[in-house]
Design an enzyme around this catalytic site. Sequence first.
Site, PDB file in Angstrom:
ATOM      1  N   LYS A 193     -19.143  29.498  29.502  1.00  0.00           N
ATOM      2  CA  LYS A 193     -19.596  28.269  30.168  1.00  0.00           C
ATOM      3  C   LYS A 193     -20.180  27.299  29.156  1.00  0.00           C
ATOM      4  O   LYS A 193     -21.207  27.561  28.536  1.00  0.00           O
ATOM      5  CB  LYS A 193     -20.667  28.560  31.211  1.00  0.00           C
ATOM      6  CG  LYS A 193     -20.959  27.302  32.036  1.00  0.00           C
ATOM      7  CD  LYS A 193     -22.266  27.363  32.812  1.00  0.00           C
ATOM      8  CE  LYS A 193     -23.401  26.682  32.115  1.00  0.00           C
ATOM      9  NZ  LYS A 193     -23.303  25.214  32.048  1.00  0.00           N
ATOM     10  N   GLU A 267     -29.731  33.438  21.116  1.00  0.00           N
ATOM     11  CA  GLU A 267     -29.983  32.516  19.998  1.00  0.00           C
ATOM     12  C   GLU A 267     -30.747  31.351  20.583  1.00  0.00           C
ATOM     13  O   GLU A 267     -30.179  30.540  21.316  1.00  0.00           O
ATOM     14  CB  GLU A 267     -28.656  32.015  19.399  1.00  0.00           C
ATOM     15  CG  GLU A 267     -27.729  33.095  18.878  1.00  0.00           C
ATOM     16  CD  GLU A 267     -28.174  33.667  17.545  1.00  0.00           C
ATOM     17  OE1 GLU A 267     -29.154  33.155  16.963  1.00  0.00           O
ATOM     18  OE2 GLU A 267     -27.546  34.630  17.093  1.00  0.00           O
ATOM     19  N   CYS A 301     -30.926  23.648  16.275  1.00  0.00           N
ATOM     20  CA  CYS A 301     -31.983  24.638  16.483  1.00  0.00           C
ATOM     21  C   CYS A 301     -32.682  24.986  15.175  1.00  0.00           C
ATOM     22  O   CYS A 301     -33.861  25.306  15.163  1.00  0.00           O
ATOM     23  CB  CYS A 301     -31.397  25.883  17.107  1.00  0.00           C
ATOM     24  SG  CYS A 301     -29.896  26.393  16.275  1.00  0.00           S
ATOM     25  N   GLU A 398     -40.852  22.612  19.925  1.00  0.00           N
ATOM     26  CA  GLU A 398     -39.533  22.127  19.527  1.00  0.00           C
ATOM     27  C   GLU A 398     -39.245  20.786  20.203  1.00  0.00           C
ATOM     28  O   GLU A 398     -39.309  20.685  21.423  1.00  0.00           O
ATOM     29  CB  GLU A 398     -38.470  23.153  19.932  1.00  0.00           C
ATOM     30  CG  GLU A 398     -37.099  22.771  19.438  1.00  0.00           C
ATOM     31  CD  GLU A 398     -36.031  23.753  19.892  1.00  0.00           C
ATOM     32  OE1 GLU A 398     -36.008  24.087  21.093  1.00  0.00           O
ATOM     33  OE2 GLU A 398     -35.239  24.172  19.045  1.00  0.00           O
TER      34      GLU A 398
HETATM   35  P1  NAP Z   1     -30.565  25.287  27.898  1.00  0.00           P
HETATM   36  O1  NAP Z   1     -31.078  24.374  28.921  1.00  0.00           O
HETATM   37  O2  NAP Z   1     -31.193  26.603  27.720  1.00  0.00           O
HETATM   38  O3  NAP Z   1     -29.015  25.454  28.211  1.00  0.00           O
HETATM   39  C1  NAP Z   1     -28.158  26.283  27.480  1.00  0.00           C
HETATM   40  C2  NAP Z   1     -27.038  26.738  28.382  1.00  0.00           C
HETATM   41  O4  NAP Z   1     -27.549  27.590  29.404  1.00  0.00           O
HETATM   42  C3  NAP Z   1     -26.325  25.614  29.099  1.00  0.00           C
HETATM   43  O5  NAP Z   1     -24.954  25.931  29.212  1.00  0.00           O
HETATM   44  C4  NAP Z   1     -27.027  25.628  30.426  1.00  0.00           C
HETATM   45  O6  NAP Z   1     -26.278  25.025  31.446  1.00  0.00           O
HETATM   46  C5  NAP Z   1     -27.189  27.098  30.662  1.00  0.00           C
HETATM   47  N1  NAP Z   1     -28.219  27.466  31.619  1.00  0.00           N
HETATM   48  C6  NAP Z   1     -29.246  26.714  32.108  1.00  0.00           C
HETATM   49  N2  NAP Z   1     -29.993  27.447  32.967  1.00  0.00           N
HETATM   50  C7  NAP Z   1     -29.440  28.682  33.016  1.00  0.00           C
HETATM   51  C8  NAP Z   1     -29.767  29.887  33.720  1.00  0.00           C
HETATM   52  N3  NAP Z   1     -30.829  29.973  34.505  1.00  0.00           N
HETATM   53  N4  NAP Z   1     -28.995  30.977  33.526  1.00  0.00           N
HETATM   54  C9  NAP Z   1     -27.927  30.918  32.692  1.00  0.00           C
HETATM   55  N5  NAP Z   1     -27.559  29.815  32.026  1.00  0.00           N
HETATM   56  C10 NAP Z   1     -28.313  28.703  32.165  1.00  0.00           C
HETATM   57  O7  NAP Z   1     -30.581  24.643  26.474  1.00  0.00           O
HETATM   58  P2  NAP Z   1     -30.020  23.233  26.092  1.00  0.00           P
HETATM   59  O8  NAP Z   1     -30.970  22.192  26.544  1.00  0.00           O
HETATM   60  O9  NAP Z   1     -28.641  23.112  26.548  1.00  0.00           O
HETATM   61  O10 NAP Z   1     -30.000  23.346  24.477  1.00  0.00           O
HETATM   62  C11 NAP Z   1     -31.106  23.091  23.668  1.00  0.00           C
HETATM   63  C12 NAP Z   1     -31.780  24.403  23.255  1.00  0.00           C
HETATM   64  O11 NAP Z   1     -30.875  25.315  22.684  1.00  0.00           O
HETATM   65  C13 NAP Z   1     -32.832  24.178  22.194  1.00  0.00           C
HETATM   66  O12 NAP Z   1     -33.999  24.887  22.529  1.00  0.00           O
HETATM   67  C14 NAP Z   1     -32.215  24.780  20.942  1.00  0.00           C
HETATM   68  O13 NAP Z   1     -33.101  25.218  19.970  1.00  0.00           O
HETATM   69  C15 NAP Z   1     -31.390  25.868  21.477  1.00  0.00           C
HETATM   70  N6  NAP Z   1     -30.285  26.189  20.556  1.00  0.00           N
HETATM   71  C16 NAP Z   1     -30.385  27.341  19.815  1.00  0.00           C
HETATM   72  C17 NAP Z   1     -29.380  27.682  18.924  1.00  0.00           C
HETATM   73  C18 NAP Z   1     -29.445  28.943  18.112  1.00  0.00           C
HETATM   74  O14 NAP Z   1     -28.441  29.342  17.560  1.00  0.00           O
HETATM   75  N7  NAP Z   1     -30.569  29.603  18.035  1.00  0.00           N
HETATM   76  C19 NAP Z   1     -28.271  26.842  18.800  1.00  0.00           C
HETATM   77  C20 NAP Z   1     -28.217  25.684  19.547  1.00  0.00           C
HETATM   78  C21 NAP Z   1     -29.229  25.375  20.446  1.00  0.00           C
HETATM   79  P3  NAP Z   1     -26.462  23.459  31.755  1.00  0.00           P
HETATM   80  O15 NAP Z   1     -26.191  22.722  30.496  1.00  0.00           O
HETATM   81  O16 NAP Z   1     -25.412  23.198  32.748  1.00  0.00           O
HETATM   82  O17 NAP Z   1     -27.861  23.266  32.232  1.00  0.00           O
END
Ligand code: NAP
Length: 487
Positions: A193, A267, A301, A398
């Site tokens: 997804k 991650e 990230c 962050e």
């Molecule tokens: P997010 O809100 O956690 O979303 C990540 C993914 O999870 C999206 O596809 C999201 O769908 C989905 N999601 C949301 N709620 C969920 C749930 N309850 N159960 C399962 N999946 C769910 O994060 P984001 O705002 O997209 O990305 C930013 C964050 O990602 C930052 O904190 C960043 O540090 C972290 N990040 C970490 C890495 C790493 O390798 N460590 C790499 C990139 C990003 P929707 O988009 O449809 O809400």
Amino acid sequence: MTKENKTEFFTDWTYAPSPESTDHIKLNKQYDLFINGKFVKPNSKKYFSTINPATEEKLAEVALADEKDVDAAVNAAKNAYDKVWKKMPAAERGKYIFRIARLLQERAREFAVIESLNGGKPIRESRDVDVPLAANHFFYYAGWADKLEYAFPNKKPQSLGVAGQIIPWNFPLLMAAWKIAPALATGNTVVLKPAETTPLTALKLAELIRDSGLPDGVVNIVTGFGNTGAAIVNHPKVNKIAFTGSTDVGKIIQKSIAGTNKKVTLELGGKAANIIFDDAPIDQAVEGIINGIFFNQGHVCCAGSRLFVQENVADVVIAKLKQRLETLIVGNPLDKNTDIGAINSREQLQKINDYIKIGIDEGAEMYQSSCNIPAKGFFCKPTLFLHTSQSHRIVQEEIFGPVLAIQTFRTIEEVIEKANNIPYGLSAGVWTDKGSKIFNLTTKLRAGVVWANTYNKFDPASPFGGYKESGFGREGGLHGLMPYLQF
Ligand code: NAP
Ligand code: MG
């Protein structure tokens, strides 16, 4: 030099526009779900719009997958696993992955433009970083497919089954490659997804995978919101969850799979320290700081979002940093001169602006580039905060945007203490002339990746992942195979 003179001086640096053409891009008005090798209508009959964050214009409508759709995708993946993929000789599996890599290279320009249109990142980055690295991941893991017994001698590695993979919006295609390539190489099938705001390159990848002749159901791509992700996590036939995203959602996922025998890698977020010693090559370090925090609008990230400068060079580093900030070009992501593109969404821009206000309220000194930003679309000026301290929220939390919090330090012990005093531990950077200092820090910094005299460099062969609240498990390299195997 007065501020006015300075601005005049820098206006001499303006470049003629050099926009990448979008003529060659084929986007459908509407995208369905990619299940069992075909694009199928969603059970919900619902679609949502995906936009260009630089113009706020709609690019396409995308299907909203509900629980029934996710169930169909997981069943397709399970069926493909049992009947085809698990039984296929590993060398044959490798050939399919190679084919995906080659097709991605052939269509690199198209993927780069769509990535910039949908995500807001500068075309220079999507062209030179995201797409080539994504192809390299497929090439790299294709090579491992028939060599797993050499990778793990005397261990008899076995695949797991269906991998549920959930990715964020900051590197949409690259994260899809990081997830899909090792899963396929180890003999698993996939339900992936993409994030709500950036589904288009994943859907283009679905088309490419279909064209590659990969057996139906081996890779399924379902679009939707957070509850679509949750339906994947909670599906009983999913054997492994690979998640990249926020620490908050990571915690929800860990709770929901507790008590099941699903394997998981998370991650999550980061707040990296970029550390500049007085013996560092200052000009290179300044470029490294800029690259560390402003690359991809700070939507990284592992962004170097906390800067630590040794006190005796702080004045010169900060002066050079301010000067460099003025020359950064903020604007149209499709222009090849652009350094900083669009913030990915209205919500993310709001979050960044909230943190800028918090920084000012906390008493830190803000400095922003004097550049103009486009009136339409989601843009943020590159921002520095001086005189910050460990207790400031802009230092601890962050922000995920082009905002750098700067502190000074005197001794190595002090900077290690401060750098580690944070809930995250994904990455760090060290700038110094002395190898001994680098080795001293790499052993003491609690971060998964430590870059020395460089920043934000990636290679499919090297593992990546976090400590503490930045998650666990490694992606990339030999280590990246392990979470998809049982022994
Ligand atoms: P997010 O809100 O956690 O979303 C990540 C993914 O999870 C999206 O596809 C999201 O769908 C989905 N999601 C949301 N709620 C969920 C749930 N309850 N159960 C399962 N999946 C769910 O994060 P984001 O705002 O997209 O990305 C930013 C964050 O990602 C930052 O904190 C960043 O540090 C972290 N990040 C970490 C890495 C790493 O390798 N460590 C790499 C990139 C990003 P929707 O988009 O449809 O809400
Ligand atoms: Mg979200």
